[in-house]
Every structure is written in C-alpha cells, then in structure tokens.
Design an enzyme around this catalytic site. Structure first.
Site, PDB file in Angstrom:
ATOM      1  N   ASP A 282     -13.027   8.534   6.370  1.00 43.30           N
ATOM      2  CA  ASP A 282     -13.133   9.607   7.357  1.00 43.30           C
ATOM      3  C   ASP A 282     -13.723  10.856   6.719  1.00 43.30           C
ATOM      4  O   ASP A 282     -13.633  11.066   5.503  1.00 43.30           O
ATOM      5  CB  ASP A 282     -11.748   9.938   7.921  1.00 43.30           C
ATOM      6  CG  ASP A 282     -11.124   8.756   8.640  1.00 43.30           C
ATOM      7  OD1 ASP A 282     -11.871   8.021   9.312  1.00 43.30           O
ATOM      8  OD2 ASP A 282      -9.901   8.561   8.521  1.00 43.30           O
TER       9      ASP A 282
ATOM     10  N   GLU B  90       0.844  -1.195   0.000  1.00 38.89           N
ATOM     11  CA  GLU B  90       0.000   0.000   0.000  1.00 38.89           C
ATOM     12  C   GLU B  90       0.877   1.242   0.000  1.00 38.89           C
ATOM     13  O   GLU B  90       1.880   1.309   0.704  1.00 38.89           O
ATOM     14  CB  GLU B  90      -0.913   0.033   1.231  1.00 38.89           C
ATOM     15  CG  GLU B  90      -1.763   1.306   1.301  1.00 38.89           C
ATOM     16  CD  GLU B  90      -2.614   1.392   2.551  1.00 38.89           C
ATOM     17  OE1 GLU B  90      -3.597   0.628   2.626  1.00 38.89           O
ATOM     18  OE2 GLU B  90      -2.294   2.194   3.454  1.00 38.89           O
TER      19      GLU B  90
ATOM     20  N   TYR C 225     -11.808  -5.647  10.582  1.00 40.37           N
ATOM     21  CA  TYR C 225     -11.237  -5.101  11.813  1.00 40.37           C
ATOM     22  C   TYR C 225     -11.145  -6.191  12.885  1.00 40.37           C
ATOM     23  O   TYR C 225     -12.109  -6.426  13.624  1.00 40.37           O
ATOM     24  CB  TYR C 225     -12.091  -3.929  12.313  1.00 40.37           C
ATOM     25  CG  TYR C 225     -12.191  -2.821  11.294  1.00 40.37           C
ATOM     26  CD1 TYR C 225     -11.256  -1.800  11.260  1.00 40.37           C
ATOM     27  CD2 TYR C 225     -13.200  -2.823  10.325  1.00 40.37           C
ATOM     28  CE1 TYR C 225     -11.317  -0.792  10.304  1.00 40.37           C
ATOM     29  CE2 TYR C 225     -13.274  -1.829   9.356  1.00 40.37           C
ATOM     30  CZ  TYR C 225     -12.327  -0.822   9.359  1.00 40.37           C
ATOM     31  OH  TYR C 225     -12.396   0.171   8.399  1.00 40.37           O
TER      32      TYR C 225
ATOM     33  N   GLN D 248      -7.370  -4.202   9.086  1.00 42.03           N
ATOM     34  CA  GLN D 248      -6.676  -3.133   9.785  1.00 42.03           C
ATOM     35  C   GLN D 248      -5.406  -3.712  10.405  1.00 42.03           C
ATOM     36  O   GLN D 248      -5.304  -4.915  10.637  1.00 42.03           O
ATOM     37  CB  GLN D 248      -7.609  -2.577  10.873  1.00 42.03           C
ATOM     38  CG  GLN D 248      -7.022  -1.549  11.822  1.00 42.03           C
ATOM     39  CD  GLN D 248      -6.789  -0.222  11.134  1.00 42.03           C
ATOM     40  OE1 GLN D 248      -5.915  -0.134  10.297  1.00 42.03           O
ATOM     41  NE2 GLN D 248      -7.561   0.793  11.496  1.00 42.03           N
TER      42      GLN D 248
ATOM     43  N   TRP E 236      -6.782   7.065  -0.447  1.00 38.36           N
ATOM     44  CA  TRP E 236      -7.711   8.099  -0.924  1.00 38.36           C
ATOM     45  C   TRP E 236      -7.931   9.075   0.214  1.00 38.36           C
ATOM     46  O   TRP E 236      -8.315   8.685   1.310  1.00 38.36           O
ATOM     47  CB  TRP E 236      -9.012   7.410  -1.309  1.00 38.36           C
ATOM     48  CG  TRP E 236     -10.119   8.230  -1.862  1.00 38.36           C
ATOM     49  CD1 TRP E 236     -11.141   8.812  -1.166  1.00 38.36           C
ATOM     50  CD2 TRP E 236     -10.350   8.528  -3.236  1.00 38.36           C
ATOM     51  NE1 TRP E 236     -11.996   9.444  -2.023  1.00 38.36           N
ATOM     52  CE2 TRP E 236     -11.534   9.284  -3.314  1.00 38.36           C
ATOM     53  CE3 TRP E 236      -9.681   8.227  -4.419  1.00 38.36           C
ATOM     54  CZ2 TRP E 236     -12.054   9.751  -4.509  1.00 38.36           C
ATOM     55  CZ3 TRP E 236     -10.200   8.684  -5.615  1.00 38.36           C
ATOM     56  CH2 TRP E 236     -11.377   9.435  -5.652  1.00 38.36           C
TER      57      TRP E 236
ATOM     58  N   ASP F 191     -15.051   2.884  15.837  1.00 33.96           N
ATOM     59  CA  ASP F 191     -16.296   3.585  16.168  1.00 33.96           C
ATOM     60  C   ASP F 191     -16.999   2.961  17.369  1.00 33.96           C
ATOM     61  O   ASP F 191     -17.796   3.626  18.038  1.00 33.96           O
ATOM     62  CB  ASP F 191     -17.258   3.563  14.978  1.00 33.96           C
ATOM     63  CG  ASP F 191     -16.881   4.559  13.905  1.00 33.96           C
ATOM     64  OD1 ASP F 191     -15.888   5.299  14.087  1.00 33.96           O
ATOM     65  OD2 ASP F 191     -17.569   4.603  12.860  1.00 33.96           O
TER      66      ASP F 191
ATOM     67  N   PHE G 207       0.587   5.822  -0.304  1.00 34.37           N
ATOM     68  CA  PHE G 207      -0.322   6.960  -0.204  1.00 34.37           C
ATOM     69  C   PHE G 207       0.168   8.091  -1.101  1.00 34.37           C
ATOM     70  O   PHE G 207       1.372   8.176  -1.410  1.00 34.37           O
ATOM     71  CB  PHE G 207      -0.475   7.438   1.246  1.00 34.37           C
ATOM     72  CG  PHE G 207       0.788   8.003   1.860  1.00 34.37           C
ATOM     73  CD1 PHE G 207       1.164   9.333   1.653  1.00 34.37           C
ATOM     74  CD2 PHE G 207       1.602   7.216   2.669  1.00 34.37           C
ATOM     75  CE1 PHE G 207       2.318   9.851   2.220  1.00 34.37           C
ATOM     76  CE2 PHE G 207       2.758   7.721   3.242  1.00 34.37           C
ATOM     77  CZ  PHE G 207       3.123   9.048   3.011  1.00 34.37           C
ATOM     78  N   PRO G 208      -0.716   8.983  -1.564  1.00 36.19           N
ATOM     79  CA  PRO G 208      -0.315  10.081  -2.441  1.00 36.19           C
ATOM     80  C   PRO G 208       0.529  11.108  -1.671  1.00 36.19           C
ATOM     81  O   PRO G 208       0.051  11.695  -0.699  1.00 36.19           O
ATOM     82  CB  PRO G 208      -1.645  10.705  -2.878  1.00 36.19           C
ATOM     83  CG  PRO G 208      -2.672   9.660  -2.607  1.00 36.19           C
ATOM     84  CD  PRO G 208      -2.180   8.916  -1.406  1.00 36.19           C
ATOM     85  N   PRO G 209       1.776  11.337  -2.083  1.00 37.43           N
ATOM     86  CA  PRO G 209       2.612  12.342  -1.409  1.00 37.43           C
ATOM     87  C   PRO G 209       2.072  13.757  -1.617  1.00 37.43           C
ATOM     88  O   PRO G 209       1.301  14.014  -2.551  1.00 37.43           O
ATOM     89  CB  PRO G 209       3.982  12.163  -2.084  1.00 37.43           C
ATOM     90  CG  PRO G 209       3.937  10.790  -2.682  1.00 37.43           C
ATOM     91  CD  PRO G 209       2.512  10.597  -3.108  1.00 37.43           C
TER      92      PRO G 209
END
Length: 298
Positions: free
Chosen positions: A98, A6, A138, A178, A38, A144, A8-10
């Site tokens: 989120d 995985e 999870y 997770q 995302w 939550d 993530f976008p820098p």
C-alpha cells in the site's frame, strides 16, 4: 503438515517486549517459519528487519521478511536486501504494498517499480537464489479489481491469475493467500492455478476470529466474502467476547481440517500478534498437542 505464523511490528516498547515474550513461547511449537510485516513505504523498515534478525538469532526460527516496493526506490530496496542477507534472513515475501497516506504511486519514475513482478525479478537479478521468495495470492481476486459487490468479474479474476503466474515465472517459490472464509473458493483458486501451470506450493492464509468488531473491520477492509452461516453464527454470540472467540476457534478449526484433508502443504496463521486462538485451532486439528495450547492470556 506444517504451520507458520505472521506477526507485525508493534508501535510501543511494551508491545515489542510482549511480542518477543510471545514468540519465545511459540517457537517451541516448531513453526516452519515466522514472518514479519512491513509498513507502507518502508515505515517500519528498521523494526521489521530487527525483529526478523532477533527471531532468527535469539530463537533459532526460520524467518521471512515482508518487503513492499510501492514508492521505494531500487537503491532503498537494495539496501534492505543487503541488510536482510547480512542479518541471516533467507526468505522474502515480495509485495507491491500500500501507499503511505497522501502519496501518489511513483511507478512511472526511473528506479521505481509498479508491481510485485518487477520486485521478484529485481531480487533474483540482485541476489540469485540466495532468498526464498514468496508472493501473495488472492482466491477472491485482488481488491483493486473489485467494484461495489464483493466479487470480481470472471475476466478480471482470470487476469489476476495470469498476473500471479507472472510473479511465479519471475522467480517466486511459494504463494501465501489473502485471508478467506469460504474453503470452496480457496480450493477452486488452487485448481485454477494448477490449470494455468502454476506449480509452486500454495499456503492458505488463515485469520483467526478473536473479536466480533475486529472480524467485521478486517473483512470489511479486505472485502472478504463471509458465508451466511458464519455471519449469522457470529451475530448470535457477538454480545460475548469469549463466546465469539470460542465460536471462531471452532469454525476455523473445521475450515482448517477441510483444508488439510484437501492436501494443502500447510497453514499460515495471521496471528495479529495474539496466540490463544491460533494455538487452539492448531490443537483442534492435531498439529500441536493440547498441553501446548494456552489456558489463559490472548
């Protein structure tokens, strides 16, 4: 036995270039797929799509796009899915996600979704079987449902499992979990899933330990249960970043070895856009050869 990564976008142009350089090095290791996260409310939409497209076209990688539905109207989601299809992206990780800072959930308004079940169903209705769909699981229960203690009640845990089954029944093909650091919790989670009729593959999400501060921040944010032995081991070496990294690789390799012995379908590594620890772990469990593990860098 397969593995996946995985990213993530820098946030900066130099960070984006560094990520392309890193993925170009890692592609030859033969990951089953790579996925790209995302941002909340689609804040990284264009870059996430662009990265997935380029990882696929430039590097020949099987890609998976994270897609969240919180406060995204279904017309926006349709546009994203159509672009993903156009860009050759064949897999979606469907999440509620989120909320952007300062926003309230708009799930009661027409055209907005309240959870990942509705998103999975929408993708299937719009695109049939074109996309492979993954959903999140999870092992310790969804955050939550937690209160002050890092455990949820058995009742809430069972509700969470039933909700996961709804996501699968809506059309999900795979589950990625997770992060966790207690293998027994994961193994129980898999057993509990099978008992209620969840039959799709369940990939364990593996988070390498790169720094002491990063580990404390991440486990605190996600309320991850940390075994006492791991906590004490990290405390003992926290003064040295290199010792933390070496200890973390050893611990995670042992955890992954146990997972593989228990017949998990693969390992999904949350790289945090770093490669050294992830590749050293894969080397120690004989999923890549020693010459493929970096001798320097991050």
């Amino acid at each position: 036995r397969v593995f996946s990564f995985e990213f993530f976008p820098p946030k900066t142009p130099s960070g984006i270039q560094n990520l392309y350089d890193r993925v170009q090095r890692m592609k030859d290791l033969g990951p089953a797929f790579v996925d790209v996260t995302w941002g909340a409310g689609g804040s990284t939409q264009e870059l996430s799509l662009e990265l997935c497209q380029n990882f696929s076209k430039r590097f020949g990688l099987n890609t998976q796009l994270h897609l969240t539905c919180a406060n995204m109207h279904k017309t926006q989601l349709s546009e994203v899915l159509n672009k993903a299809k156009e860009f050759g992206i064949e897999n979606i990780l469907a999440l509620r996600g989120d909320l952007p800072p300062g926003q309230e959930l708009r799930d009661k308004e027409e055209g907005y979704f309240c959870n990942a079940v509705e998103l999975v169903r929408f993708i299937r209705e719009e695109h049939g079987d074109h996309f492979g769909i993954t959903v999140a699981g999870y092992p310790e229960g969804h955050i939550d449902h937690w209160e002050d203690e890092p455990r949820i009640s058995e009742e809430e845990y069972r509700k969470d499992l039933e909700f996961l089954k709804q996501k699968v029944d809506a059309g999900a093909d795979c589950i990625i979990t997770q992060l966790f650091y207690d293998v027994n919790i994961f193994l129980k989670f898999v057993e509990d899933c099978r008992e209620i009729g969840i039959k799709v593959p369940i990939l364990p999400g593996v988070m390498p330990i790169n720094t002491y501060g990063g580990f404390v921040k991440m486990t605190g944010f996600s309320k991850t249960i940390v075994p006492q032995e791991l906590r004490e081991g990290l405390e003992a070496v926290k003064h040295s970043e290199e010792e933390v990294k070496a200890y973390g690789v050893q611990v995670m390799a042992e955890m992954c070895e146990t997972l593989l012995k228990n017949k998990v379908p693969g390992l999904h590594l949350y790289t945090l856009n770093l490669e050294k620890s992830a590749l050293e772990i894969l080397t120690k469990v004989d999923m890549i050869s020693p010459q493929d593990s970096p001798s320097q860098g991050s």
